[in-house]
Design an enzyme around this catalytic site. Sequence first.
Site, PDB file in Angstrom:
ATOM      1  N   CYS A  40     -22.903 -44.870  28.965  1.00 31.86           N
ATOM      2  CA  CYS A  40     -22.131 -44.508  30.168  1.00 31.86           C
ATOM      3  C   CYS A  40     -22.555 -45.311  31.393  1.00 31.86           C
ATOM      4  O   CYS A  40     -21.881 -45.272  32.416  1.00 31.86           O
ATOM      5  CB  CYS A  40     -22.266 -43.018  30.450  1.00 31.86           C
ATOM      6  SG  CYS A  40     -21.831 -42.014  29.033  1.00 31.86           S
ATOM      7  N   HIS A  93     -20.441 -41.762  37.485  1.00 32.21           N
ATOM      8  CA  HIS A  93     -19.879 -41.688  36.139  1.00 32.21           C
ATOM      9  C   HIS A  93     -19.313 -40.273  35.969  1.00 32.21           C
ATOM     10  O   HIS A  93     -19.993 -39.278  36.256  1.00 32.21           O
ATOM     11  CB  HIS A  93     -20.966 -41.989  35.111  1.00 32.21           C
ATOM     12  CG  HIS A  93     -20.633 -41.494  33.743  1.00 32.21           C
ATOM     13  ND1 HIS A  93     -19.435 -41.786  33.142  1.00 32.21           N
ATOM     14  CD2 HIS A  93     -21.316 -40.695  32.881  1.00 32.21           C
ATOM     15  CE1 HIS A  93     -19.409 -41.197  31.965  1.00 32.21           C
ATOM     16  NE2 HIS A  93     -20.527 -40.531  31.780  1.00 32.21           N
ATOM     17  N   ASN A 141     -14.766 -37.355  29.904  1.00 34.67           N
ATOM     18  CA  ASN A 141     -15.804 -38.369  30.079  1.00 34.67           C
ATOM     19  C   ASN A 141     -15.424 -39.598  29.250  1.00 34.67           C
ATOM     20  O   ASN A 141     -15.411 -39.536  28.024  1.00 34.67           O
ATOM     21  CB  ASN A 141     -17.137 -37.755  29.603  1.00 34.67           C
ATOM     22  CG  ASN A 141     -18.282 -38.732  29.628  1.00 34.67           C
ATOM     23  OD1 ASN A 141     -18.102 -39.934  29.746  1.00 34.67           O
ATOM     24  ND2 ASN A 141     -19.486 -38.195  29.498  1.00 34.67           N
TER      25      ASN A 141
HETATM   26  N1  ACO Z   1     -16.619 -23.687  23.808  1.00 27.57           N
HETATM   27  C1  ACO Z   1     -17.183 -22.468  23.774  1.00 27.57           C
HETATM   28  N2  ACO Z   1     -18.521 -22.288  23.685  1.00 27.57           N
HETATM   29  C2  ACO Z   1     -19.282 -23.377  23.626  1.00 27.57           C
HETATM   30  C3  ACO Z   1     -18.749 -24.673  23.633  1.00 27.57           C
HETATM   31  C4  ACO Z   1     -17.359 -24.808  23.730  1.00 27.57           C
HETATM   32  N3  ACO Z   1     -16.750 -25.998  23.757  1.00 27.57           N
HETATM   33  N4  ACO Z   1     -19.762 -25.557  23.562  1.00 27.57           N
HETATM   34  C5  ACO Z   1     -20.888 -24.846  23.521  1.00 27.57           C
HETATM   35  N5  ACO Z   1     -20.614 -23.539  23.536  1.00 27.57           N
HETATM   36  C6  ACO Z   1     -21.512 -22.418  23.481  1.00 27.57           C
HETATM   37  C7  ACO Z   1     -22.832 -22.777  22.856  1.00 27.57           C
HETATM   38  O1  ACO Z   1     -22.730 -22.715  21.439  1.00 27.57           O
HETATM   39  C8  ACO Z   1     -23.732 -21.702  23.410  1.00 27.57           C
HETATM   40  O2  ACO Z   1     -23.548 -20.543  22.669  1.00 27.57           O
HETATM   41  P1  ACO Z   1     -24.812 -19.601  22.272  1.00 27.57           P
HETATM   42  O3  ACO Z   1     -25.391 -19.179  23.595  1.00 27.57           O
HETATM   43  O4  ACO Z   1     -24.172 -18.520  21.497  1.00 27.57           O
HETATM   44  O5  ACO Z   1     -25.727 -20.493  21.503  1.00 27.57           O
HETATM   45  C9  ACO Z   1     -23.153 -21.437  24.803  1.00 27.57           C
HETATM   46  O6  ACO Z   1     -21.828 -21.997  24.800  1.00 27.57           O
HETATM   47  C10 ACO Z   1     -23.943 -22.067  25.919  1.00 27.57           C
HETATM   48  O7  ACO Z   1     -24.220 -23.370  25.570  1.00 27.57           O
HETATM   49  P2  ACO Z   1     -24.998 -24.293  26.553  1.00 27.57           P
HETATM   50  O8  ACO Z   1     -25.249 -25.599  25.908  1.00 27.57           O
HETATM   51  O9  ACO Z   1     -26.147 -23.542  27.131  1.00 27.57           O
HETATM   52  O10 ACO Z   1     -23.915 -24.474  27.709  1.00 27.57           O
HETATM   53  P3  ACO Z   1     -24.125 -25.141  29.083  1.00 27.57           P
HETATM   54  O11 ACO Z   1     -23.817 -24.178  30.143  1.00 27.57           O
HETATM   55  O12 ACO Z   1     -25.404 -25.897  29.171  1.00 27.57           O
HETATM   56  O13 ACO Z   1     -22.970 -26.215  29.067  1.00 27.57           O
HETATM   57  C11 ACO Z   1     -22.621 -28.553  28.662  1.00 27.57           C
HETATM   58  C12 ACO Z   1     -22.920 -27.207  28.048  1.00 27.57           C
HETATM   59  C13 ACO Z   1     -21.277 -28.525  29.349  1.00 27.57           C
HETATM   60  C14 ACO Z   1     -22.604 -29.637  27.607  1.00 27.57           C
HETATM   61  C15 ACO Z   1     -23.757 -28.819  29.687  1.00 27.57           C
HETATM   62  O14 ACO Z   1     -25.013 -28.754  29.088  1.00 27.57           O
HETATM   63  C16 ACO Z   1     -23.607 -30.141  30.353  1.00 27.57           C
HETATM   64  O15 ACO Z   1     -22.790 -30.306  31.213  1.00 27.57           O
HETATM   65  N6  ACO Z   1     -24.462 -31.101  30.021  1.00 27.57           N
HETATM   66  C17 ACO Z   1     -24.373 -32.415  30.542  1.00 27.57           C
HETATM   67  C18 ACO Z   1     -24.012 -33.261  29.457  1.00 27.57           C
HETATM   68  C19 ACO Z   1     -22.853 -34.154  29.725  1.00 27.57           C
HETATM   69  O16 ACO Z   1     -22.116 -34.091  30.662  1.00 27.57           O
HETATM   70  N7  ACO Z   1     -22.744 -35.027  28.784  1.00 27.57           N
HETATM   71  C20 ACO Z   1     -21.731 -35.955  28.800  1.00 27.57           C
HETATM   72  C21 ACO Z   1     -22.164 -37.079  27.995  1.00 27.57           C
HETATM   73  S1  ACO Z   1     -23.538 -37.804  28.611  1.00 27.57           S
HETATM   74  C22 ACO Z   1     -23.122 -38.800  29.746  1.00 27.57           C
HETATM   75  O17 ACO Z   1     -22.011 -39.085  29.959  1.00 27.57           O
HETATM   76  C23 ACO Z   1     -24.231 -39.304  30.488  1.00 27.57           C
END
Ligand code: ACO
Length: 326
Positions: free
Chosen positions: A112, A253, A283
Amino acid sequence: MHNLQIMGTGRWVPEQQLTNEDLSSIVDTTDEWITSRTGIRTRHISTWENTSDLASKAAQMALQQANIQMEEVDLIIVATMTPDSSMPSTACLVQKQLQAKNAVCFDVSAACSGFVYAMTIAKQFLQTGFYKTAVVIGAEVLSKVIDWQDRNTCVLFGDGAGAVVLQHSQDLGVEACYLGSDGQGDDLLECKGVALQNPLKPCTQTESLRRPSMTMKGREVFQFALQIVPACIQQLLDQSGYTIEQIDHIVLHQANIRILEGVAKKMKVPKEKFYSNMEYYGNTSAASIPIALDEMREQNLLKKGDKVILVGFGGGLTWGAILLTW
Ligand code: ACO
């Protein structure tokens, strides 16, 4: 040393859209979960175009907008983590489509952060005076490497391409660049896309059948972004002597709206200074910053003399930022 200016911008996304509603029929998710956690509502997904096709179209738009002929292009750099092939490079395929026969072409792999890396490399090539016209492209068909059964990742990404044309200029243009990498964070974002391992090493049948796909430790990536983005911005301010108040636009990004909001809060910068379009694209990795720049130009948000900071962050781990005067 030559000053460099962005002479034109372009973007291209596949026609097909995949909404959060559509995704909820593929994996166990909801529009509400995706929107509230990421700010993403829909994304474009390629059904037939490969990365070089999207890249070529974005480059063509940028060159048209800059009113620059193909023969003038002497450098094409494509930032991508989803090349058409490992050989030839996607940049060479773009050269073929554009018939830009005078260009030197290669790809850059920095996930990214790829577009910021590619811009910084182009800057070095152009500043010497040996090269005069560069097309810098960020292009991805991430749908090729998404695990469509993994709700943790498949809701986040989209396909697309953005491009800029860089040339020598009297104006200040690209003023400062900053790049960084940390291979210790290699396992936070992974896509073992090519040969997975030494063919002589025994592997299970499931391993041998597994299609290369992206994996991510979401929370760690979130924390990484919240720490590294303000540090990148501060680096550029220190290098240039500008204050954050003198910066008109910050283009991160486009990974996640909560990263953007977290950075704005941490740096005490109004959210309005940050451009955001992930709602419509998801993304798109290396493509997200040039797509945003093209939209901003089209919407007349970028006025001559505006100070703009671009910040990339992603797999590797990698990060980087550019300060430019529009
Ligand atoms: N729909 C419903 N539930 C979901 C989904 C979904 N699509 N995805 C995950 N969950 C669930 C998980 O299984 C988990 O359930 P559990 O508690 O029963 O185990 C629950 O939601 C919470 O999961 P978390 O991972 O704690 O959710 P979080 O609030 O951290 O959000 C996310 C996840 C959006 C990925 C967050 O961590 C984030 O924004 N991370 C940044 C990563 C990013 O943006 N990456 C992009 C690529 S990297 C880059 O571009 C640099």
